[in-house]
Design a protein around this motif. Structure first.
Motif, mmCIF file in Angstrom:
data_model
loop_
_atom_site.group_PDB
_atom_site.id
_atom_site.type_symbol
_atom_site.label_atom_id
_atom_site.label_comp_id
_atom_site.label_asym_id
_atom_site.label_seq_id
_atom_site.Cartn_x
_atom_site.Cartn_y
_atom_site.Cartn_z
ATOM 1 N N ILE A 1 3.247 5.539 25.249
ATOM 2 C CA ILE A 1 2.241 4.928 24.270
ATOM 3 C C ILE A 1 3.026 4.555 22.999
ATOM 4 O O ILE A 1 3.309 5.732 22.384
ATOM 5 C CB ILE A 1 0.703 5.648 24.137
ATOM 6 N N TYR A 2 3.260 3.552 22.615
ATOM 7 C CA TYR A 2 4.200 3.149 21.586
ATOM 8 C C TYR A 2 3.481 2.107 20.647
ATOM 9 O O TYR A 2 3.615 1.826 19.408
ATOM 10 C CB TYR A 2 5.537 2.880 21.765
ATOM 11 N N CYS B 1 -1.905 3.427 19.447
ATOM 12 C CA CYS B 1 -1.769 4.845 18.728
ATOM 13 C C CYS B 1 -2.934 4.999 17.749
ATOM 14 O O CYS B 1 -3.487 6.281 17.708
ATOM 15 C CB CYS B 1 -0.410 4.917 17.982
ATOM 16 N N VAL B 2 -3.402 4.036 16.942
ATOM 17 C CA VAL B 2 -4.363 4.109 15.963
ATOM 18 C C VAL B 2 -5.733 4.459 16.728
ATOM 19 O O VAL B 2 -6.422 5.420 16.488
ATOM 20 C CB VAL B 2 -4.630 2.868 15.351
ATOM 21 N N ARG B 3 -5.821 3.834 18.029
ATOM 22 C CA ARG B 3 -7.139 4.076 18.659
ATOM 23 C C ARG B 3 -7.138 5.524 19.246
ATOM 24 O O ARG B 3 -8.247 6.074 19.098
ATOM 25 C CB ARG B 3 -7.044 2.999 19.931
ATOM 26 N N ILE B 4 -6.079 6.005 19.508
ATOM 27 C CA ILE B 4 -5.995 7.311 20.135
ATOM 28 C C ILE B 4 -6.252 8.539 19.035
ATOM 29 O O ILE B 4 -6.728 9.360 19.205
ATOM 30 C CB ILE B 4 -4.771 7.731 20.727
ATOM 31 N N ALA B 5 -5.692 8.029 17.927
ATOM 32 C CA ALA B 5 -5.863 8.976 16.774
ATOM 33 C C ALA B 5 -7.372 8.909 16.226
ATOM 34 O O ALA B 5 -7.614 10.007 16.088
ATOM 35 C CB ALA B 5 -5.026 8.492 15.759
ATOM 36 N N ASN C 1 -12.322 11.868 15.943
ATOM 37 C CA ASN C 1 -13.901 11.799 16.193
ATOM 38 C C ASN C 1 -14.325 12.872 17.263
ATOM 39 O O ASN C 1 -15.346 13.615 17.042
ATOM 40 C CB ASN C 1 -14.396 10.478 17.041
ATOM 41 N N MET C 2 -13.607 13.462 18.203
ATOM 42 C CA MET C 2 -13.623 14.331 18.925
ATOM 43 C C MET C 2 -13.623 15.865 18.133
ATOM 44 O O MET C 2 -14.534 16.658 18.210
ATOM 45 C CB MET C 2 -12.712 14.436 20.098
ATOM 46 N N THR C 3 -12.662 15.808 17.132
ATOM 47 C CA THR C 3 -12.684 16.932 16.350
ATOM 48 C C THR C 3 -13.911 17.143 15.534
ATOM 49 O O THR C 3 -14.322 18.322 15.290
ATOM 50 C CB THR C 3 -11.429 16.962 15.516
ATOM 51 N N ALA C 4 -14.296 16.137 14.948
ATOM 52 C CA ALA C 4 -15.596 16.061 14.053
ATOM 53 C C ALA C 4 -16.734 16.520 14.890
ATOM 54 O O ALA C 4 -17.564 17.120 14.261
ATOM 55 C CB ALA C 4 -15.696 14.560 13.413
#
Length: 254
Positions: free
Chosen positions: A5-6, A11-15, A20-23
């Motif tokens: 993935i480059y 990259c923005v979507r995965i970040a 969101n998962m952490t929150a």
């Protein structure tokens, strides 16, 4: 192999998904409260700016809410820092650096800020209790150390022209691979008057750091300290080297 993935949008979507998962995990008390208090402090302190504000938040808000003393919290964060230092650099290196800086920030002004080992490990004073005399060696002219010592310095932010860089690398590689000696005819000792073709090595000041060259105290160590084998021993092999004989002897005794 998974696809690499480059692309920027990927990259923005995965970040964003990871954030969101952490929150969501942090907002779920049944999950987040099961983590150790020092881990929860790392998450809570990430929103505090400044060292003074961080220490005030720890003493006035976080510690009373978690029913823990600042001393115990600092100990837990230091323990977490040590645990992360034993993990792989990828992907835990960045987190380890953050926790390490957090340890230093919350220890300012306390007894924990004093490291009793600094005078032994980080003291360059010759009169210090942990001073240890080191020295530079006479490296071979074709060694990588000599190659790097002879490399010309380049100004920061500038690599120079392509021609100059190529000429410098060509010159250094020629010295490293000893091409000059092969291309040029060897001069006899009668012509030069020098019977020793090994020139004296002098380490650059930037690497020597004031250390002497080739004191020789390492040579005072015996063979047992250097190689693990006592001088005069006829059998210099290790038990692991005789694995074939061991197997054959076991099979013969059956």
């Amino acid at each position: 192999d998974p696809p690499i993935i480059y692309r920027y949008n990927e990259c923005v979507r995965i970040a964003l998904m990871a954030q969101n998962m952490t929150a969501m995990f942090v907002s779920t008390e049944d999950l987040f409260d099961d983590l150790p208090v020092e881990v929860r402090f790392v998450e809570a302190s990430s929103f505090v700016k400044g060292g003074t504000a961080l220490r005030q938040f720890m003493i006035d808000e976080f510690c009373p809410a978690e029913n823990i003393s600042p001393e115990s919290l600092r100990e837990g964060v230091r323990r977490l820092d040590v645990q992360l230092s034993n993990m792989q650099i990828d992907p835990y290196g960045d987190l380890k650096n953050v926790v390490g800086r957090l340890c230093d920030a919350i220890a300012v002004g306390t007894d924990d800020a004093r490291d009793p080992y600094d005078v032994y490990l980080a003291n360059l004073d010759v009169n210090g209790p942990g001073y240890f005399q080191t020295y530079t060696f006479d490296h071979d002219r074709q060694s990588m150390v000599r190659f790097l010592d002879n490399a010309k310095g380049v100004q920061e932010g500038d690599i120079g022209g392509a021609e100059s860089v190529f000429d410098q690398l060509a010159t250094e590689a020629t010295g490293l691979l000893n091409f000059k000696k092969k291309l040029q005819p060897d001069k006899s000792d009668d012509d030069t008057g020098n019977t020793n073709d090994q020139d004296e090595y002098v380490a650059p000041d930037t690497r020597a750091c004031g250390r002497p060259n080739n004191i020789g105290w390492l040579d005072l160590l015996g063979d047992e300290e250097v190689t693990g084998v006592k001088a005069g021993d006829k059998d210099t092999s290790f038990d692991s080297d005789n694995w074939r004989e061991v197997i054959q002897n076991k099979q013969a005794t059956r």
